[in-house]
Design an enzyme around this catalytic site. Structure first.
Site, PDB file in Angstrom:
ATOM      1  N   GLN A   1     -19.267 -18.274  -0.689  1.00  0.00           N
ATOM      2  CA  GLN A   1     -19.381 -18.380   1.028  1.00  0.00           C
ATOM      3  C   GLN A   1     -18.656 -16.886   1.366  1.00  0.00           C
ATOM      4  O   GLN A   1     -17.782 -16.463   0.843  1.00  0.00           O
ATOM      5  CB  GLN A   1     -18.158 -19.337   1.279  1.00  0.00           C
ATOM      6  CG  GLN A   1     -18.489 -19.797   2.888  1.00  0.00           C
ATOM      7  CD  GLN A   1     -17.568 -21.021   3.231  1.00  0.00           C
ATOM      8  OE1 GLN A   1     -17.260 -21.872   2.379  1.00  0.00           O
ATOM      9  NE2 GLN A   1     -17.240 -21.089   4.510  1.00  0.00           N
TER      10      GLN A   1
ATOM     11  N   SER B   1     -15.935 -18.988  -6.702  1.00  0.00           N
ATOM     12  CA  SER B   1     -15.580 -20.243  -5.994  1.00  0.00           C
ATOM     13  C   SER B   1     -16.768 -21.379  -5.805  1.00  0.00           C
ATOM     14  O   SER B   1     -17.003 -21.947  -6.890  1.00  0.00           O
ATOM     15  CB  SER B   1     -14.945 -19.865  -4.665  1.00  0.00           C
ATOM     16  OG  SER B   1     -14.636 -20.969  -3.682  1.00  0.00           O
ATOM     17  N   LEU B   2     -17.473 -21.434  -4.680  1.00  0.00           N
ATOM     18  CA  LEU B   2     -18.855 -22.090  -4.625  1.00  0.00           C
ATOM     19  C   LEU B   2     -19.667 -21.545  -5.711  1.00  0.00           C
ATOM     20  O   LEU B   2     -20.588 -22.510  -6.128  1.00  0.00           O
ATOM     21  CB  LEU B   2     -19.443 -21.794  -3.059  1.00  0.00           C
ATOM     22  CG  LEU B   2     -20.854 -22.216  -3.009  1.00  0.00           C
ATOM     23  CD1 LEU B   2     -20.980 -23.683  -3.147  1.00  0.00           C
ATOM     24  CD2 LEU B   2     -21.064 -21.505  -2.005  1.00  0.00           C
TER      25      LEU B   2
ATOM     26  N   ARG C   1     -18.561 -31.382  -0.782  1.00  0.00           N
ATOM     27  CA  ARG C   1     -17.590 -30.218  -0.914  1.00  0.00           C
ATOM     28  C   ARG C   1     -17.366 -29.522   0.306  1.00  0.00           C
ATOM     29  O   ARG C   1     -16.093 -29.520   0.965  1.00  0.00           O
ATOM     30  CB  ARG C   1     -17.712 -29.372  -2.095  1.00  0.00           C
ATOM     31  CG  ARG C   1     -16.640 -28.001  -2.201  1.00  0.00           C
ATOM     32  CD  ARG C   1     -17.262 -27.132  -3.338  1.00  0.00           C
ATOM     33  NE  ARG C   1     -16.261 -26.253  -3.852  1.00  0.00           N
ATOM     34  CZ  ARG C   1     -16.192 -24.863  -3.324  1.00  0.00           C
ATOM     35  NH1 ARG C   1     -16.826 -24.694  -2.429  1.00  0.00           N
ATOM     36  NH2 ARG C   1     -15.152 -24.056  -4.039  1.00  0.00           N
TER      37      ARG C   1
ATOM     38  N   HIS D   1      -8.420 -22.791  -1.149  1.00  0.00           N
ATOM     39  CA  HIS D   1      -7.727 -22.671  -2.485  1.00  0.00           C
ATOM     40  C   HIS D   1      -6.382 -22.561  -2.255  1.00  0.00           C
ATOM     41  O   HIS D   1      -5.501 -21.555  -2.786  1.00  0.00           O
ATOM     42  CB  HIS D   1      -8.417 -21.093  -2.996  1.00  0.00           C
ATOM     43  CG  HIS D   1      -9.950 -21.287  -3.278  1.00  0.00           C
ATOM     44  ND1 HIS D   1     -10.403 -22.018  -4.435  1.00  0.00           N
ATOM     45  CD2 HIS D   1     -10.889 -20.366  -2.678  1.00  0.00           C
ATOM     46  CE1 HIS D   1     -11.665 -21.826  -4.419  1.00  0.00           C
ATOM     47  NE2 HIS D   1     -11.839 -21.097  -3.384  1.00  0.00           N
TER      48      HIS D   1
ATOM     49  N   GLN E   1     -10.229 -26.394  -8.811  1.00  0.00           N
ATOM     50  CA  GLN E   1     -10.435 -25.069  -8.092  1.00  0.00           C
ATOM     51  C   GLN E   1     -10.276 -25.120  -6.691  1.00  0.00           C
ATOM     52  O   GLN E   1      -9.892 -24.175  -6.044  1.00  0.00           O
ATOM     53  CB  GLN E   1     -12.002 -24.875  -8.488  1.00  0.00           C
ATOM     54  CG  GLN E   1     -12.297 -23.368  -7.807  1.00  0.00           C
ATOM     55  CD  GLN E   1     -13.983 -23.603  -7.319  1.00  0.00           C
ATOM     56  OE1 GLN E   1     -14.040 -24.248  -6.501  1.00  0.00           O
ATOM     57  NE2 GLN E   1     -14.823 -22.973  -8.089  1.00  0.00           N
TER      58      GLN E   1
END
Length: 291
Positions: free
Chosen positions: A9, A87-88, A112, A194, A243
């Protein structure tokens, strides 16, 4: 060895993928499938929406996933020896490498995004980039401040991100500036990704991930949580769940990939943020954009 890396993102830009849609029948079919899966025309937002339209987490995450995976799937040169995603980007990496079905991955990413957006609304929170300080100092100061604030992203030497309650983040930033931080910069995200504040999102996503079919990827994926390469679907699922509340160990993952033989990093998705981070981690590495 070629390492393909997938952004998260923040890398999105208006109009991304529009040219792919026009020139590739396969890309068009996948974009159309994405609209069908989500039940609304996300392609209209991606192709014609403003930067502000694309900023919303429930739009940004599926949009970046869709573009990244399609870019990999229509590339004749996509032959990774190893993969990683920021991440994503881990979801994009898994779909691109055959571990996740495109549609199943998109459903997961959308769930998510919605779960993270909902968690963001529970308490005022955010993320701030910290430049010019050592990891250990930032970690220590986060631990000493009252409230919830953690080191969330280890992007590259001297570039970290902290995440947590707004008041705690602000206190940490003030202390870090006094300790010589080159800069602290609030990030344009919806909340404290996170961090422990994503626990409600983690719980919601756990069942969805557990019930999604996942095959071994066609090469090792180096995941944010462990930094180690794996092709084991069970381990991959555990790491995807963890995560949400754990830090993104990006610098450590790239260093591990280089140790394991990576000589070239190819960013697959919108923007060039990850290429810049790789060069800051190791100046000798060759970086490029997927095409």
């Amino acid at each position: 060895m070629k390492a393909y890396i997938f952004p998260g993102q923040g890398s999105q830009f208006p109009g991304m993928g529009k040219e792919l849609y026009k020139r590739s029948a396969r890309a068009k079919a996948l974009f159309d499938a994405a609209d069908e899966v989500l039940g609304f025309r996300i392609t209209d937002v991606i192709f014609e929406g403003s930067a502000e339209d694309l900023k919303q987490t429930e739009v940004t995450q599926p949009a970046v996933y869709i573009y990244s995976v399609i870019l990999a799937k229509i590339s004749k040169n996509f032959k990774p020896d190893m993969i990683a995603g920021h991440s994503l980007g881990e979801f994009s990496a898994l779909a691109a490498s055959g571990a996740l079905d495109f549609e199943d991955g998109l459903k997961l990413v959308y769930e998510r995004a919605l779960a993270m957006q909902e968690a963001c609304e529970d308490i005022p929170s955010g993320m701030t980039a910290v430049l010019g300080l050592e990891d250990a100092l930032v970690e220590t100061i986060c631990q000493e401040i009252d409230g919830i604030v953690v080191l969330a992203n280890y992007n590259c030497p001297g570039q970290l991100v902290i995440s947590g309650e707004i008041t705690a983040v602000e206190k940490v930033c003030e202390t870090l500036r006094n300790q010589g931080a080159g800069r602290t910069l609030m990030l344009p995200v919806g909340g404290a990704f996170h961090s422990p504040l994503m626990e409600s999102a983690r719980k919601k996503l756990t069942q969805a991930i557990k019930h999604t079919s996942l095959k071994p990827p066609n090469c090792p994926i180096y995941q944010n949580v462990t930094t180690m390469g794996t092709m084991d679907p069970g381990a991959i699922k555990v790491n995807l769940i963890a995560q949400l509340t754990a830090p993104v160990m990006w610098r450590q993952s790239i260093e591990r990939m280089i140790t394991d033989g990576a000589t070239e990093f190819i960013e697959t998705g919108p923007g060039q943020v990850l290429q810049g981070l790789v060069k800051k981690i190791n100046k000798q590495m060759h970086v490029s954009t997927a095409n």
